[in-house]
Design a protein around this motif. Structure first.
Motif, PDB file in Angstrom:
ATOM      1  N   UNK A   1      56.840  72.648   5.179  1.00  0.00           N
ATOM      2  CA  UNK A   1      55.687  71.895   4.662  1.00  0.00           C
ATOM      3  C   UNK A   1      55.523  70.689   4.729  1.00  0.00           C
ATOM      4  N   UNK A   2      56.653  70.072   4.232  1.00  0.00           N
ATOM      5  CA  UNK A   2      56.797  68.397   4.452  1.00  0.00           C
ATOM      6  C   UNK A   2      56.615  67.952   5.911  1.00  0.00           C
ATOM      7  N   UNK A   3      57.289  68.893   6.788  1.00  0.00           N
ATOM      8  CA  UNK A   3      57.247  68.566   8.238  1.00  0.00           C
ATOM      9  C   UNK A   3      55.853  68.734   8.836  1.00  0.00           C
ATOM     10  N   UNK A   4      55.046  69.956   8.271  1.00  0.00           N
ATOM     11  CA  UNK A   4      53.759  70.054   8.777  1.00  0.00           C
ATOM     12  C   UNK A   4      52.744  68.985   8.147  1.00  0.00           C
ATOM     13  N   UNK A   5      53.101  68.397   6.866  1.00  0.00           N
ATOM     14  CA  UNK A   5      52.191  67.153   6.480  1.00  0.00           C
ATOM     15  C   UNK A   5      52.515  65.906   7.332  1.00  0.00           C
TER      16      UNK A   5
ATOM     17  N   UNK B   1      65.918  84.780   3.280  1.00  0.00           N
ATOM     18  CA  UNK B   1      66.419  85.333   4.659  1.00  0.00           C
ATOM     19  C   UNK B   1      65.042  85.650   5.382  1.00  0.00           C
ATOM     20  N   UNK B   2      64.056  86.212   4.810  1.00  0.00           N
ATOM     21  CA  UNK B   2      62.996  86.791   5.605  1.00  0.00           C
ATOM     22  C   UNK B   2      62.138  85.565   6.045  1.00  0.00           C
ATOM     23  N   UNK B   3      61.906  84.560   5.263  1.00  0.00           N
ATOM     24  CA  UNK B   3      61.257  83.149   5.606  1.00  0.00           C
ATOM     25  C   UNK B   3      62.020  82.607   6.606  1.00  0.00           C
ATOM     26  N   UNK B   4      63.127  82.469   6.791  1.00  0.00           N
ATOM     27  CA  UNK B   4      64.121  81.915   7.819  1.00  0.00           C
ATOM     28  C   UNK B   4      63.824  82.715   9.139  1.00  0.00           C
ATOM     29  N   UNK B   5      63.702  84.063   8.986  1.00  0.00           N
ATOM     30  CA  UNK B   5      63.715  84.994  10.420  1.00  0.00           C
ATOM     31  C   UNK B   5      62.240  85.051  10.836  1.00  0.00           C
ATOM     32  N   UNK B   6      61.268  84.803   9.982  1.00  0.00           N
ATOM     33  CA  UNK B   6      59.916  84.673  10.317  1.00  0.00           C
ATOM     34  C   UNK B   6      59.650  83.148  10.745  1.00  0.00           C
ATOM     35  N   UNK B   7      60.383  82.180  10.716  1.00  0.00           N
ATOM     36  CA  UNK B   7      59.785  80.901  10.818  1.00  0.00           C
ATOM     37  C   UNK B   7      59.519  80.546  12.185  1.00  0.00           C
ATOM     38  N   UNK B   8      60.446  80.973  13.286  1.00  0.00           N
ATOM     39  CA  UNK B   8      60.165  80.709  14.484  1.00  0.00           C
ATOM     40  C   UNK B   8      59.167  81.181  15.203  1.00  0.00           C
ATOM     41  N   UNK B   9      58.695  82.412  15.085  1.00  0.00           N
ATOM     42  CA  UNK B   9      57.878  83.044  15.704  1.00  0.00           C
ATOM     43  C   UNK B   9      56.411  82.509  15.440  1.00  0.00           C
ATOM     44  N   UNK B  10      56.338  82.299  14.117  1.00  0.00           N
ATOM     45  CA  UNK B  10      55.300  81.713  13.184  1.00  0.00           C
ATOM     46  C   UNK B  10      54.777  80.479  13.722  1.00  0.00           C
TER      47      UNK B  10
ATOM     48  N   UNK C   1      51.744  66.652  17.694  1.00  0.00           N
ATOM     49  CA  UNK C   1      51.825  67.670  16.739  1.00  0.00           C
ATOM     50  C   UNK C   1      51.990  68.947  17.420  1.00  0.00           C
ATOM     51  N   UNK C   2      51.727  69.266  18.549  1.00  0.00           N
ATOM     52  CA  UNK C   2      52.423  70.684  19.060  1.00  0.00           C
ATOM     53  C   UNK C   2      53.769  70.245  19.382  1.00  0.00           C
ATOM     54  N   UNK C   3      54.297  69.288  19.999  1.00  0.00           N
ATOM     55  CA  UNK C   3      55.727  68.908  20.393  1.00  0.00           C
ATOM     56  C   UNK C   3      56.372  69.083  19.008  1.00  0.00           C
ATOM     57  N   UNK C   4      55.731  68.527  17.991  1.00  0.00           N
ATOM     58  CA  UNK C   4      56.718  68.567  16.678  1.00  0.00           C
ATOM     59  C   UNK C   4      56.687  69.892  16.207  1.00  0.00           C
ATOM     60  N   UNK C   5      55.843  71.016  16.301  1.00  0.00           N
ATOM     61  CA  UNK C   5      55.911  72.262  15.847  1.00  0.00           C
ATOM     62  C   UNK C   5      56.858  73.084  16.811  1.00  0.00           C
ATOM     63  N   UNK C   6      57.017  72.576  18.156  1.00  0.00           N
ATOM     64  CA  UNK C   6      57.850  73.569  18.817  1.00  0.00           C
ATOM     65  C   UNK C   6      59.395  72.850  18.569  1.00  0.00           C
ATOM     66  N   UNK C   7      59.544  71.581  18.093  1.00  0.00           N
ATOM     67  CA  UNK C   7      60.811  71.231  17.771  1.00  0.00           C
ATOM     68  C   UNK C   7      61.127  71.938  16.586  1.00  0.00           C
ATOM     69  N   UNK C   8      60.210  72.049  15.336  1.00  0.00           N
ATOM     70  CA  UNK C   8      60.584  72.712  14.307  1.00  0.00           C
ATOM     71  C   UNK C   8      60.796  74.147  14.531  1.00  0.00           C
ATOM     72  N   UNK C   9      60.376  74.698  15.631  1.00  0.00           N
ATOM     73  CA  UNK C   9      60.618  76.284  15.861  1.00  0.00           C
ATOM     74  C   UNK C   9      61.873  76.380  16.392  1.00  0.00           C
ATOM     75  N   UNK C  10      62.352  75.220  17.321  1.00  0.00           N
ATOM     76  CA  UNK C  10      63.662  75.456  17.860  1.00  0.00           C
ATOM     77  C   UNK C  10      64.749  75.392  16.853  1.00  0.00           C
TER      78      UNK C  10
ATOM     79  N   UNK D   1      55.945  78.919  16.501  1.00  0.00           N
ATOM     80  CA  UNK D   1      55.467  78.930  18.018  1.00  0.00           C
ATOM     81  C   UNK D   1      54.074  79.430  18.163  1.00  0.00           C
ATOM     82  N   UNK D   2      53.573  80.342  17.229  1.00  0.00           N
ATOM     83  CA  UNK D   2      52.124  80.624  17.527  1.00  0.00           C
ATOM     84  C   UNK D   2      51.256  79.488  16.751  1.00  0.00           C
ATOM     85  N   UNK D   3      51.768  78.951  15.963  1.00  0.00           N
ATOM     86  CA  UNK D   3      50.991  77.609  15.217  1.00  0.00           C
ATOM     87  C   UNK D   3      50.769  76.340  16.576  1.00  0.00           C
ATOM     88  N   UNK D   4      52.133  76.275  17.240  1.00  0.00           N
ATOM     89  CA  UNK D   4      52.233  75.291  18.530  1.00  0.00           C
ATOM     90  C   UNK D   4      51.060  75.642  19.366  1.00  0.00           C
TER      91      UNK D   4
END
Length: 292
Positions: free
Chosen positions: A219-223, A143-152, A233-242, A154-157
């Motif tokens: 990790x698979x999508x980052x790879x 649950x914590x990983x799911x809640x922290x994924x979007x903001x992290x 890459x930035x667009x893919x990260x934004x899609x992952x955040x969404x 976004x910062x990565x993008x």
């Protein structure tokens, strides 16, 4: 002859008196065990006994240890379960503890023949308590990983859109305070700094966490984004955040429904207690009157 016997007796007396004094330690084969008494007792008694008990089941001992290793990796090694052997030891410890308390309670209230079934039932419950603790820790971590994924993400993008490569962006995000994903990015950045292979660092993170779905998926999508390269890459990260925000909404909705159901249970027991308090005295008096 007398002189020889006197010499032997004198040497014996000297050795006897010299043996009374403490001898200095010349060679230390191992460091003194300074662990707490409970930990030493667990490793010396409960862990070997629990391994013998676990080897009697259908699944072999090595298979059980392998499964526990994966579960502990997914749960983040919640204390005090640092190794599979520790889990086995605490299983036996809690089983014995619950059985002893159950036997003492049965003797105090004089349950008679129910003492043994009560002790065995509590022992079985105590055996599964460490497994429930690990399962709860794994659920909370997911649950914590799911809640922290979007903001992290976004910062990565943002870092990638600013012109940084994906490994450098991961290192930049890991250098700032954050939650569960930032802590995981720190380990990925450290593995990349040592090996210099970003896909291998991501694969190591997946294996280190027991192929936890929340970590393996990201990790698979980052790879894939790293291998794709270019400006997407930035667009893919934004899609992952969404996608992560959608998962957060689903998680919050599920938690709300679960809390709504759990709130009914205390009210149900409260109603039963109130009914016993209000109706109990009258019912006892009525039974006494009807019984003459």
């Amino acid at each position: 002859m007398t002189g020889i016997l006197a010499l032997i007796a004198g040497i014996g007396m000297f050795l006897f008196v010299d043996g009374l004094f403490p001898r200095p330690v010349r060679v230390r084969l191992m460091a003194p065990d300074r662990r707490p008494l409970g930990q030493r007792l667990m490793d010396a008694f409960f862990v070997p006994a629990a391994e013998r008990v676990s080897s009697l089941g259908r699944a072999g001992l090595e298979r059980q240890k392998a499964d526990l290793k994966i579960r502990l990796a997914r749960a983040g090694y919640p204390p005090p379960f640092a190794t599979p052997e520790a889990v086995l030891g605490y299983r036996l410890f809690t089983a014995v503890l619950f059985a002893v308390f159950g036997g003492i309670f049965a003797l105090v209230v004089k349950l008679g023949g129910l003492a043994l079934p009560l002790a065995l039932g509590l022992a079985a419950f105590g055996w599964v308590v460490p497994d429930r603790t690990i399962a709860n820790a794994e659920r909370e971590r997911r649950e914590q990983l799911t809640l922290d994924a979007a903001s992290t993400l976004d910062r990565l993008a943002i870092h990638v859109a600013a012109g940084q490569a994906l490994p450098a962006a991961v290192r930049s995000v890991a250098e700032r305070p954050g939650g569960a994903w930032v802590a995981e990015f720190r380990k990925i950045a450290a593995a990349y700094a040592v090996g210099g292979d970003f896909p291998a660092a991501l694969e190591e993170a997946v294996e280190r966490n027991g192929r936890l779905p929340e970590i393996a998926r990201v990790c698979e999508r980052l790879r894939a984004a790293y291998e794709m390269g270019g400006g997407g890459v930035a667009q893919s990260l934004r899609r992952m955040a969404q996608d992560a925000r959608v998962s957060i909404r689903l998680l919050i909705t599920e938690r709300g429904y679960r809390n709504a159901v759990m709130m009914v249970i205390p009210a149900f027991f409260a109603i039963i207690a109130i009914a016993i308090i209000l109706i109990g005295p009258g019912a006892v008096r009525m039974v006494a009157v009807m019984g003459g």
